[in-house]
Design a protein around this motif. Structure first.
Motif, mmCIF file in Angstrom:
data_model
loop_
_atom_site.group_PDB
_atom_site.id
_atom_site.type_symbol
_atom_site.label_atom_id
_atom_site.label_comp_id
_atom_site.label_asym_id
_atom_site.label_seq_id
_atom_site.Cartn_x
_atom_site.Cartn_y
_atom_site.Cartn_z
ATOM 1 N N GLU A 10 24.374 -24.147 21.393
ATOM 2 C CA GLU A 10 23.451 -23.573 19.559
ATOM 3 C C GLU A 10 23.733 -25.002 19.465
ATOM 4 O O GLU A 10 22.510 -25.167 18.235
ATOM 5 N N GLN B 225 26.244 -14.713 19.459
ATOM 6 C CA GLN B 225 28.021 -14.284 20.180
ATOM 7 C C GLN B 225 28.685 -14.954 19.396
ATOM 8 O O GLN B 225 29.812 -14.427 19.594
ATOM 9 N N LEU C 185 26.960 -21.928 25.941
ATOM 10 C CA LEU C 185 26.401 -21.830 24.565
ATOM 11 C C LEU C 185 27.278 -22.937 23.110
ATOM 12 O O LEU C 185 25.866 -22.581 22.694
ATOM 13 N N LEU D 166 21.464 -17.565 20.656
ATOM 14 C CA LEU D 166 22.759 -18.010 20.607
ATOM 15 C C LEU D 166 24.092 -18.052 19.298
ATOM 16 O O LEU D 166 25.210 -18.025 19.620
ATOM 17 N N ARG E 45 22.156 -23.231 28.161
ATOM 18 C CA ARG E 45 22.561 -21.956 28.487
ATOM 19 C C ARG E 45 22.308 -21.605 29.637
ATOM 20 O O ARG E 45 23.652 -21.150 29.996
#
Length: 377
Positions: free
Chosen positions: A300, A326, A296, A323, A290
């Motif tokens: 995750e 998003q 991302l 996460l 991250r």
């Protein structure tokens, strides 16, 4: 005087036994008697030097006589000139080491030649590998002469001679690794030295950190990560100083892709019995993805693995939720419920879960469950 007459007689007898009879030992004895009476008598000295060069049978007596005479008259250069033959006739390695150590003192103090003194001490410690005083002298002279390359070589060879003394071998190899790393920039040499230490003592903290550090600097991220993970599993907790080394080098060399990739592979194949430790490691990888790679999606995935080691860790659930936010999904709703379960006084996760469910859920039951969950709180 009587001393002078006796000295001349002994010197002539030495010449006769050397020149006419070729009896080296007998000649050396007469020359030696001459120098006892007159240490500066040049004919006897010259005769003894000839014996040292050409008469093996009189070598030991000749060498000892010359050394005593030179010492008596303070002829330090001549003392150094007979060092090699003195080493030849010395009784054992301990005696040879002492001669070399004495020679080093003369070379440094009288000859003002620390480089020559270093060479003598290097030879001495090779003969007496357990002598820590010689080790200290070697390092002191290396500092003066910048002879770090030779020092590293000597320490490595001496360590090999101490295989039956593991504590001594570990100390020497560790010092060799430090010199190769910090003085020479020899990363592969340092890696080999530190690896030798770890082979003898897997718990040696300084060598372990050194190995991880030079492996990472050399771009051998697989090796660096493997040893970092092995140390972590052995100690059963994430060591900030160990992973701080990896993070610092990755930052300085723009190697976050390599570090996170190797750590991901290592964790996938690791056997970690303690779930909390596995969770902490996966969380660390998620944060790398991250914060350092701005990836991302990979973050995750790592956070989901971390959360999978138990739903009872609030910070991990919050990280996963941040996460998943998003790209909200049904999984995100479940994560928000987990956050609320661990932080029951906070209704925000349930409120957000209801809003997400109303927006993305396709079936009525999912929407209803989310809204009722908030209502009944």
């Amino acid at each position: 005087t009587e001393y002078q007459q006796a000295s001349d007689l002994f010197s002539r007898l030495g010449d006769i036994y050397r020149g006419q009879f070729s009896q080296g030992e007998k000649a050396a004895q007469y020359y030696a008697r001459t120098l006892v009476l007159n240490p500066a008598e040049e004919n006897a000295r010259s005769g003894l030097r000839t014996l040292v060069a050409d008469f093996p049978d009189g070598l030991e007596t000749a060498v000892q006589a010359l050394a005593k005479a030179y010492a008596a008259t303070g002829d330090w250069q001549q003392i150094l000139d007979v060092l090699e033959p003195r080493l030849t006739v010395a009784d054992d390695d301990s005696a040879r080491a002492r001669l070399l150590t004495d020679a080093a003192v003369v070379q440094e103090r009288k000859g003002k030649d620390p480089r020559a003194a270093f060479s003598s001490i290097a030879r001495a410690i090779s003969l007496e590998p357990t002598d820590e005083n010689l080790e200290s002298e070697l390092l002191r002279l290396a500092e003066q002469t910048d002879a770090w390359d030779e020092t590293a070589e000597v320490l490595g060879k001496v360590a090999s001679a101490c295989e039956d003394m593991p504590l001594r071998a570990v100390r020497l190899r560790s010092k060799e690794g430090s010199i190769r790393e910090t003085r020479l920039g020899d990363l592969q040499g340092a890696l080999a030295a530190y690896s030798a230490v770890i082979a003898m003592n897997p718990q040696h903290g300084d060598a372990l950190q050194g190995l991880i550090r030079v492996a990472a600097q050399a771009g051998s991220w697989e090796t660096a990560v493997a040893f970092a993970l092995r140390s972590t599993v052995t100690r059963d907790h994430v060591e900030p100083e160990v992973f701080g080394i990896l993070e610092s080098i990755a930052e300085n060399t723009s190697s976050w892709d390599a570090l996170t990739g190797e750590m991901g592979k290592a964790l996938a194949g690791a056997e970690i019995s303690h779930l909390d430790l596995a969770r902490d490691l996966e969380t660390m990888v998620a944060l790398w993805h991250r914060d350092k790679r701005q990836d991302l999606e990979s973050a995750e995935v790592a956070a989901r693995r971390a959360a999978g080691y138990g739903k009872s860790h609030l910070d991990t659930q919050k990280l996963l939720a941040s996460l998943q936010r998003q790209a909200p999904s049904i999984a995100f709703i479940e994560t928000l419920k987990n956050v609320h379960a661990l932080e029951s006084g906070n209704l925000d996760p349930l409120r957000e879960a209801a809003e997400v469910a109303l927006n993305i859920a396709e079936d009525y039951e999912t929407k209803r469950a989310a809204v009722l969950g908030l209502y009944y709180r």
